[in-house]
Design an enzyme around this catalytic site. Sequence first.
Site, short mmCIF file in Angstrom:
data_model
loop_
_atom_site.label_atom_id
_atom_site.label_comp_id
_atom_site.label_asym_id
_atom_site.label_seq_id
_atom_site.Cartn_x
_atom_site.Cartn_y
_atom_site.Cartn_z
CG ASP A 283 -50.49 -33.69 -29.56
OD1 ASP A 283 -51.65 -33.99 -29.22
OD2 ASP A 283 -49.58 -33.42 -28.77
CG HIS B 264 -52.88 -30.07 -26.40
ND1 HIS B 264 -52.30 -29.70 -27.58
CD2 HIS B 264 -52.28 -31.23 -26.03
CE1 HIS B 264 -51.39 -30.61 -27.92
NE2 HIS B 264 -51.35 -31.55 -27.00
CD GLU C 166 -53.05 -34.13 -23.36
OE1 GLU C 166 -53.65 -33.62 -24.33
OE2 GLU C 166 -52.05 -34.87 -23.50
CG HIS D 198 -48.18 -32.45 -23.63
ND1 HIS D 198 -47.16 -32.62 -24.54
CD2 HIS D 198 -49.33 -32.68 -24.31
CE1 HIS D 198 -47.68 -32.93 -25.73
NE2 HIS D 198 -49.00 -32.96 -25.62
ZN ZN Z 1 -50.43 -33.38 -26.95
#
Ligand code: ZN
Length: 147
Positions: free
Chosen positions: A94, A81, A26, A83
């Site tokens: 999250d 961020h 990530e 995935h």
């Molecule tokens: Zn996430």
Amino acid sequence: MPTALRLSSRQLDTILRHARAWKPEEACGILAGNGDGRVERVFPMENVEHSSTLYMMDSQEQFRVFDEIEREGWQLVAIFHSHPHSPAVPSARDCELAFYPDSLYLIVSLMDDALPELHAYRIVDGEVEEVDIFVDGNRLEPPGEGG
Ligand SMILES: [Zn+2]
């Protein structure tokens, strides 16, 4: 608090480049800008977890970025961020780690490399609400919608 995320196509490119460079881990970073959600600066950050399912920003780096945001008179608009292998939907973790109720959360899914998917959310006390993303003033249509 921003009600939508407003990016330029160039800023979007910077975010996607960062996400792709970190895949299969990530990627994460900070979007700074104005109260209406208009982004002025993309700060790509290190994911100190080096994980394909988790992210954590480096606290020293985060401190320096927050300091610069304050000096420039900007706000924290969004934390982003990626995935690498799952949809652009906030995970339970999250939501748990959404410590900034005034910030938006942008998630980039790279499940389909050719067609990255972006969604932005407001996450307050575990409550998730999706907000619109505008790129160069045009609302980003999620794949499969409209057309
Ligand atoms: Zn996430």
